[in-house]
Enzyme design. Structure first.
Site, PDB file in Angstrom:
ATOM      1  N   ASN A  12       0.443   5.771 -16.426  1.00  0.00           N
ATOM      2  CA  ASN A  12      -0.226   6.545 -17.479  1.00  0.00           C
ATOM      3  C   ASN A  12       0.862   7.238 -18.301  1.00  0.00           C
ATOM      4  O   ASN A  12       1.429   8.225 -17.860  1.00  0.00           O
ATOM      5  CB  ASN A  12      -1.170   7.564 -16.804  1.00  0.00           C
ATOM      6  N   TRP A  13       1.123   6.684 -19.466  1.00  0.00           N
ATOM      7  CA  TRP A  13       2.223   7.228 -20.288  1.00  0.00           C
ATOM      8  C   TRP A  13       1.866   8.559 -20.938  1.00  0.00           C
ATOM      9  O   TRP A  13       2.725   9.227 -21.512  1.00  0.00           O
ATOM     10  CB  TRP A  13       2.608   6.224 -21.381  1.00  0.00           C
ATOM     11  N   LYS A  14       0.602   8.900 -20.943  1.00  0.00           N
ATOM     12  CA  LYS A  14       0.148  10.146 -21.587  1.00  0.00           C
ATOM     13  C   LYS A  14       0.653  10.174 -23.043  1.00  0.00           C
ATOM     14  O   LYS A  14       0.677   9.126 -23.695  1.00  0.00           O
ATOM     15  CB  LYS A  14       0.590  11.360 -20.770  1.00  0.00           C
ATOM     16  N   HIS A  96      -9.824  11.837 -17.073  1.00  0.00           N
ATOM     17  CA  HIS A  96      -8.552  12.351 -16.556  1.00  0.00           C
ATOM     18  C   HIS A  96      -8.601  13.884 -16.597  1.00  0.00           C
ATOM     19  O   HIS A  96      -9.142  14.472 -17.544  1.00  0.00           O
ATOM     20  CB  HIS A  96      -7.381  11.828 -17.396  1.00  0.00           C
ATOM     21  N   GLU A  98      -6.535  16.058 -17.375  1.00  0.00           N
ATOM     22  CA  GLU A  98      -5.969  16.714 -18.563  1.00  0.00           C
ATOM     23  C   GLU A  98      -6.974  16.737 -19.703  1.00  0.00           C
ATOM     24  O   GLU A  98      -6.984  17.661 -20.516  1.00  0.00           O
ATOM     25  CB  GLU A  98      -4.652  16.017 -18.962  1.00  0.00           C
ATOM     26  N   GLU A 164      -7.122  12.260  -8.060  1.00  0.00           N
ATOM     27  CA  GLU A 164      -5.946  12.971  -8.570  1.00  0.00           C
ATOM     28  C   GLU A 164      -6.149  14.473  -8.386  1.00  0.00           C
ATOM     29  O   GLU A 164      -6.749  15.130  -9.260  1.00  0.00           O
ATOM     30  CB  GLU A 164      -5.748  12.658 -10.056  1.00  0.00           C
ATOM     31  N   GLY A 170       1.938  16.250 -12.035  1.00  0.00           N
ATOM     32  CA  GLY A 170       3.084  16.748 -12.805  1.00  0.00           C
ATOM     33  C   GLY A 170       3.786  17.942 -12.182  1.00  0.00           C
ATOM     34  O   GLY A 170       4.569  18.618 -12.842  1.00  0.00           O
ATOM     35  N   SER A 210       2.158  13.191  -8.766  1.00  0.00           N
ATOM     36  CA  SER A 210       3.563  13.244  -8.336  1.00  0.00           C
ATOM     37  C   SER A 210       3.966  12.088  -7.416  1.00  0.00           C
ATOM     38  O   SER A 210       4.715  12.280  -6.455  1.00  0.00           O
ATOM     39  CB  SER A 210       3.873  14.599  -7.692  1.00  0.00           C
ATOM     40  N   GLY A 231       2.022   9.157 -13.582  1.00  0.00           N
ATOM     41  CA  GLY A 231       2.368   9.734 -14.878  1.00  0.00           C
ATOM     42  C   GLY A 231       3.877   9.751 -15.069  1.00  0.00           C
ATOM     43  O   GLY A 231       4.500   8.765 -15.467  1.00  0.00           O
ATOM     44  N   GLY A 232       4.493  10.883 -14.738  1.00  0.00           N
ATOM     45  CA  GLY A 232       5.919  11.099 -14.989  1.00  0.00           C
ATOM     46  C   GLY A 232       6.818   9.946 -14.560  1.00  0.00           C
ATOM     47  O   GLY A 232       7.686   9.501 -15.320  1.00  0.00           O
TER      48      GLY A 232
END
Ligand code: PGA
Length: 251
Positions: A12-14, A96, A98, A164, A170, A210, A231-232
């Site tokens: 997930n590049w966000k 998601h 976010e 999640e 993150g 994470s 993500g990251g």
């Protein structure tokens, strides 16, 4: 008897990467050895054309980070299922945390997005997870059950679930394998009750929060963890490939 579930590793590049970075990233992915796991990317909307151009014909699939419940209309800034299909998306993230936090997405709105995705032949990846406060108050299972019950797709054979925990996203503070397994097992039992044993055993439940190359193997050893939403650590192609390699060699 349990159904074998092929691991799924999703990046997930966000709101990250620019056109040339995305192109370079996809080239590296294309050149990598065939993965044992299924691999999916979730780029931001302006990058879908780059990803689709660079990865068509490869084994990697891609999808949208969100969609609007309606197929067309006066909704400035939104993206529809039809537009995702134009760029050969096969899947889409729904709910998601976010978006639940930043856009105030309700369970009902998430449910409408899941339904729209399925109506258009896109596989919804429904994201659920408790906040730190909900966990501290002993509300983890109640939260997961509510998020799941409201958004359970009509076709319980064509979707993916992602657990999640919000406190792990993150933060560098991944859930331990045991804690993640406890939540995944609860989710699978709940699906079993709501949609039957066949749907529950075929469903892939991803863990997100994470995930790195040094914790993915231990997490994947748990019986109800079927892959990751990352993500990251998905922003660097080499790091992402490293995780993919840890998730299995080709059958
Ligand atoms: P993270 O994000 O891997 O950076 O924790 C996961 C996600 O939000 O999907």
């Amino acid at each position: 008897m349990t159904t074998p579930r092929r691991p799924l590793v999703a990046g997930n590049w966000k709101m990250n990467l620019r056109r040339e970075e995305a192109r370079h990233y996809c080239e590296l992915l294309r050149k990598a050895p065939a993965p044992g796991a299924e691999v999916v990317l979730f780029p931001s909307f302006p990058l879908l054309s780059v990803v689709s151009e660079a990865l068509t014909g490869s084994e990697v699939r891609w999808g949208g980070q969100d969609l609007h419940p309606e197929a067309t209309g006066a909704h400035t800034g939104e993206v529809s299922a039809l537009q995702l299909l134009d760029w050969q998306c096969t899947t889409v993230l729904c709910g998601h945390s976010e978006r639940r936090r930043d856009q105030g997405e309700s369970d009902e709105l998430v449910a409408a997005k899941v339904a729209t995705a399925q109506d258009h032949g896109l596989t919804p990846v429904l994201c659920v997870g408790e906040t730190q406060d909900e966990r501290d108050r002993g509300l983890t299972e109640a939260t997961l059950q509510r998020q799941l019950e409201i958004a359970l797709p009509a076709d319980a054979t064509a979707w993916v679930l992602a657990y999640e925990p919000v406190w792990a996203i993150g933060t560098g503070r991944s859930a331990t394998p045991a804690l993640a397994q406890e939540a995944h097992s609860f989710l699978r039992r709940t699906i079993n009750d709501m949609a039957g044993a066949a749907s529950a055993s075929a469903l892939r439940i991803l863990y997100g929060g994470s995930v790195q190359s040094d914790n993915c193997e231990a997490l994947l050893r748990e019986p109800d963890i079927d892959g990751f939403l990352i993500g990251g650590a998905s922003l660097d192609a080499r790091h992402f490939l490293d995780i993919i390699q840890h998730c299995g060699s080709p059958a």
